[in-house]
Design a protein around this motif. Structure first.
Motif, short mmCIF file in Angstrom:
data_model
loop_
_atom_site.label_atom_id
_atom_site.label_comp_id
_atom_site.label_asym_id
_atom_site.label_seq_id
_atom_site.Cartn_x
_atom_site.Cartn_y
_atom_site.Cartn_z
N SER A 1 0.83 -1.19 0.00
CA SER A 1 0.00 0.00 0.00
C SER A 1 0.87 1.25 0.00
O SER A 1 2.06 1.20 0.34
N ASN A 2 0.28 2.39 -0.38
CA ASN A 2 1.03 3.64 -0.35
C ASN A 2 1.59 3.94 1.03
O ASN A 2 2.73 4.39 1.17
N THR A 3 0.79 3.68 2.05
CA THR A 3 1.24 3.94 3.42
C THR A 3 2.50 3.15 3.73
O THR A 3 3.49 3.70 4.24
N GLN A 4 2.49 1.86 3.43
CA GLN A 4 3.67 1.03 3.68
C GLN A 4 4.84 1.44 2.78
O GLN A 4 6.00 1.42 3.21
N ALA A 5 4.55 1.79 1.54
CA ALA A 5 5.62 2.20 0.62
C ALA A 5 6.33 3.45 1.13
O ALA A 5 7.57 3.54 1.09
N TYR A 6 5.56 4.43 1.60
CA TYR A 6 6.16 5.65 2.16
C TYR A 6 7.06 5.31 3.34
O TYR A 6 8.16 5.85 3.48
N LYS A 7 6.59 4.43 4.22
CA LYS A 7 7.39 4.03 5.38
C LYS A 7 8.68 3.34 4.92
O LYS A 7 9.77 3.61 5.44
N GLN A 8 8.55 2.46 3.93
CA GLN A 8 9.70 1.68 3.48
C GLN A 8 10.78 2.54 2.82
O GLN A 8 11.97 2.40 3.13
N PHE A 9 10.36 3.44 1.94
CA PHE A 9 11.35 4.30 1.29
C PHE A 9 11.91 5.32 2.26
O PHE A 9 13.10 5.67 2.20
N GLY A 10 11.08 5.80 3.20
CA GLY A 10 11.56 6.74 4.20
C GLY A 10 12.58 6.12 5.14
O GLY A 10 13.45 6.81 5.68
N ASN A 11 12.50 4.82 5.34
CA ASN A 11 13.44 4.11 6.21
C ASN A 11 14.66 3.58 5.45
O ASN A 11 15.56 3.02 6.07
N SER A 12 14.67 3.73 4.14
CA SER A 12 15.71 3.11 3.34
C SER A 12 16.94 4.01 3.19
O SER A 12 17.12 4.99 3.92
N VAL A 13 17.79 3.66 2.25
CA VAL A 13 19.07 4.35 2.05
C VAL A 13 19.13 4.94 0.65
O VAL A 13 18.36 4.57 -0.24
N VAL A 14 20.08 5.85 0.45
CA VAL A 14 20.35 6.38 -0.89
C VAL A 14 21.22 5.35 -1.61
O VAL A 14 22.42 5.22 -1.33
N VAL A 15 20.60 4.61 -2.49
CA VAL A 15 21.25 3.45 -3.10
C VAL A 15 22.56 3.79 -3.80
O VAL A 15 23.58 3.11 -3.57
N PRO A 16 22.63 4.82 -4.66
CA PRO A 16 23.91 5.09 -5.33
C PRO A 16 25.03 5.52 -4.38
O PRO A 16 26.20 5.29 -4.66
N LEU A 17 24.67 6.14 -3.26
CA LEU A 17 25.69 6.48 -2.25
C LEU A 17 26.26 5.21 -1.65
O LEU A 17 27.49 5.07 -1.49
N ILE A 18 25.40 4.25 -1.31
CA ILE A 18 25.88 2.98 -0.76
C ILE A 18 26.75 2.26 -1.77
O ILE A 18 27.79 1.67 -1.42
N ALA A 19 26.36 2.29 -3.05
CA ALA A 19 27.17 1.65 -4.09
C ALA A 19 28.55 2.29 -4.18
O ALA A 19 29.57 1.61 -4.38
#
Length: 379
Positions: free
Chosen positions: A338-356
């Motif tokens: 759901s949008n609610t869960q997606a917002y939580k997931q991306f908000g808790n995630s990392v900047v992928v290219p920085l980690i790379a």
């Protein structure tokens, strides 16, 4: 092909994930289980074959796999993952084909596969000075295990101590250094050094890679038992990003993302009230030609920290896909919640290219140290 019956019992969250996937794919739970077992057996068989990956890593507190995407992009192979949230497990499985192990506190560190690099974006919790003092008063040796007992960092320590990977990357909020009056970071850094890891740390802003101001602390460690004392790791230079917010916005956005008059009026009044008191609290109307504020896990509530201005309309929230782009996730990344869960997931995630970027620097430094050691052996 003939088939045989197999009776299995799974945890509720695993069953829910499998059931949801079956609904999405319009197939049966049995077919999902068959497919998953086939993939798992294939991965096990691969362990006995030549592995052309540059290195193996494990993904702890994995979320939706931002760290995994980054480390795989520089030639790594993920051999183990752990994430307790059932919605994040669902997204992780849909995108990586692996269902992460659940509660890390229940995982036996001896069962974790051998790996070269451990990666983890772990929660920070206060450590109990009183607990350590009590053990001292009782004449008990607390050591690094007892110092971290009762926190989720302890589970990283258990695995590091058992598996001794060559290196690790830990990620946390930038305030980790000041958390609990500096006690949390003091114990973390002392513990890692007591385990004979050489550590370096730095606060880095993700805006070098994406149009988002996102500062996080990164702790990188190398095993002195393996490499010796001359580690000399230096964080890599950062590029200057040319991407601005307008570059990642969708062209046609549903009106459901536009703020209602009631919510928009509330946010304006709230900001005005705090401005009158001399505070800076309030919504953030984003600069389309610049960077945004930090995307948080609470974005689903009102979207106030990043609002997109619209002509002749109230501002709008970011869409989940725009949040994915703001964190540097690839376009092929599937959003299955759901949008609610997606917002939580991306908000808790990392900047992928920085980690790379950091992953590449870590593996290059490992290669460099191992090359120097090889040269010493030859000489």
């Amino acid at each position: 092909m003939s088939k045989k019956k197999l009776h299995i019992t799974v945890e509720d969250n695993i069953y829910d994930t499998i059931s949801d996937l079956a609904d999405q794919k319009k197939t049966s739970i049995q077919e999902i289980v068959n497919e998953t077992l086939s993939q798992y057996i294939s991965r096990i068989n691969e362990d006995y074959e030549d592995d052309d990956s540059r290195f193996k890593f494990i993904d702890l507190f994995a979320g939706i796999g931002g760290m995994r995407i980054a480390f795989e992009s520089v030639g790594g192979r993920c051999v183990f993952s752990s994430e307790w949230d059932k919605y994040s497990q669902k997204t992780y499985f849909s995108n990586h084909g692996d269902l992460p192990d659940g509660d890390i506190t229940l995982i036996d560190e001896r069962t974790v596969p051998n790996h070269d690099i451990l990666v983890a974006g772990f929660p920070c919790q206060p450590f109990s000075i009183a607990g350590v003092s009590k053990k001292n008063s009782m004449g008990r040796n607390h050591g690094f295990m007892d110092k971290t007992q009762g926190t989720l960092f302890f589970d990283i320590v258990r695995i590091l101590n058992e598996k001794r990977p060559k290196a690790f990357l830990l990620e946390n909020v930038k305030n980790l250094k000041s958390h609990d009056k500096g006690n949390t970071f003091k114990i973390i850094s002392e513990t890692l050094r007591e385990m004979n890891y050489d550590i370096s740390y730095e606060v880095i802003d993700g805006k070098s890679f994406v149009p988002q101001h996102r500062e996080r602390i990164f702790i990188i460690g190398f095993d002195k038992d393996y490499f010796g004392n001359e580690i000399n790791y230096v964080f890599p230079d950062l590029p200057r990003s040319k991407i601005v917010l307008s570059n990642i916005l969708e062209k046609n956005v549903d009106d459901k993302y536009t703020l209602s008059d009631k919510l928009w009026n509330y946010l304006q009044n709230y900001a005005a009230k705090h401005k009158a008191k001399g505070n800076g609290f309030g919504y953030g109307l984003a600069d389309l030609n610049g960077t945004t504020r930090t995307l948080s896990a609470r974005y689903y509530k009102d979207g106030s920290e990043i609002l997109i201005p619209q002509k002749n309309k109230n501002p709008r929230r970011l869409t989940p896909r725009e949040c994915a782009r703001l964190q540097g996730f690839p376009e092929k990344f599937k959003i299955v919640v759901s949008n609610t869960q997606a917002y939580k997931q991306f908000g808790n995630s990392v900047v992928v290219p920085l980690i790379a970027h950091l992953a590449e620097s870590i593996i290059n430094h490992i290669d460099k140290m191992e090359y120097i050691e090889d040269e010493r052996v030859i000489i």
